[in-house]
Design a protein around this motif. Sequence first.
Motif, PDB file in Angstrom:
ATOM      1  N   GLN A   6     -16.142 -16.191 -38.100  1.00 46.40           N
ATOM      2  CA  GLN A   6     -17.587 -16.369 -37.935  1.00 46.40           C
ATOM      3  C   GLN A   6     -17.946 -17.831 -38.109  1.00 46.40           C
ATOM      4  N   LEU A   7     -18.695 -18.346 -37.161  1.00 41.68           N
ATOM      5  CA  LEU A   7     -19.254 -19.681 -37.231  1.00 41.68           C
ATOM      6  C   LEU A   7     -20.767 -19.513 -37.379  1.00 41.68           C
ATOM      7  N   LYS A   8     -21.542 -20.554 -37.269  1.00 39.71           N
ATOM      8  CA  LYS A   8     -22.998 -20.435 -37.451  1.00 39.71           C
ATOM      9  C   LYS A   8     -23.592 -19.296 -36.626  1.00 39.71           C
ATOM     10  N   ASP A   9     -23.724 -19.498 -35.355  1.00 37.40           N
ATOM     11  CA  ASP A   9     -24.309 -18.486 -34.477  1.00 37.40           C
ATOM     12  C   ASP A   9     -23.316 -18.034 -33.409  1.00 37.40           C
ATOM     13  N   VAL A  13     -13.047 -16.198 -31.375  1.00 36.15           N
ATOM     14  CA  VAL A  13     -12.136 -15.080 -31.175  1.00 36.15           C
ATOM     15  C   VAL A  13     -10.801 -15.642 -30.706  1.00 36.15           C
ATOM     16  N   THR A  14      -9.731 -15.272 -31.404  1.00 34.55           N
ATOM     17  CA  THR A  14      -8.398 -15.714 -31.025  1.00 34.55           C
ATOM     18  C   THR A  14      -7.582 -14.504 -30.611  1.00 34.55           C
ATOM     19  N   SER A  53      -7.996 -19.214 -27.933  1.00 30.13           N
ATOM     20  CA  SER A  53      -9.249 -18.994 -28.655  1.00 30.13           C
ATOM     21  C   SER A  53     -10.442 -19.224 -27.746  1.00 30.13           C
ATOM     22  N   VAL A  54     -11.487 -18.441 -27.991  1.00 29.04           N
ATOM     23  CA  VAL A  54     -12.721 -18.517 -27.226  1.00 29.04           C
ATOM     24  C   VAL A  54     -13.874 -18.462 -28.222  1.00 29.04           C
ATOM     25  N   SER A  55     -14.881 -19.301 -28.042  1.00 32.42           N
ATOM     26  CA  SER A  55     -16.075 -19.265 -28.872  1.00 32.42           C
ATOM     27  C   SER A  55     -17.146 -18.476 -28.133  1.00 32.42           C
ATOM     28  N   ILE A  89     -14.475  -6.269 -26.864  1.00 33.51           N
ATOM     29  CA  ILE A  89     -14.563  -6.863 -28.190  1.00 33.51           C
ATOM     30  C   ILE A  89     -16.032  -7.079 -28.528  1.00 33.51           C
ATOM     31  N   HIS A  90     -16.375  -6.855 -29.782  1.00 32.14           N
ATOM     32  CA  HIS A  90     -17.728  -7.087 -30.298  1.00 32.14           C
ATOM     33  C   HIS A  90     -17.658  -8.238 -31.280  1.00 32.14           C
TER      34      HIS A  90
END
Length: 91
Positions: A6-9, A13-14, A53-55, A89-90
């Motif tokens: 979890q980042l700010k908003d 996901v890796t 990884s994807v943000s 994925i959620h």
Amino acid sequence: MIERKQLKDRTQVTFVLPAHDPEGAVSVVGDFNHWNPAAHPLQPQSDGTRAASVSLPAHTSHSFRYLAAGDYWFNDPTADHHDGTNSHIHT
């Protein structure tokens, strides 16, 4: 395996697979990259796996699959949900 941070908003996901299962190049493709196989190829990691990884925006849902060499499409058994065609994925 799917890892989340979890980042700010957003959620990082890796997507992680064993180094040689399946053999050859593998990419994660989904609605987050317009199903573009060149966007997120899995790269070798020091622990013997390969990952990409994807943000993604927090509190969203996304469809994805893996694409391996030889036009071999497959789902992630650790995904949050499967709809018969895609993994989901959620965040």
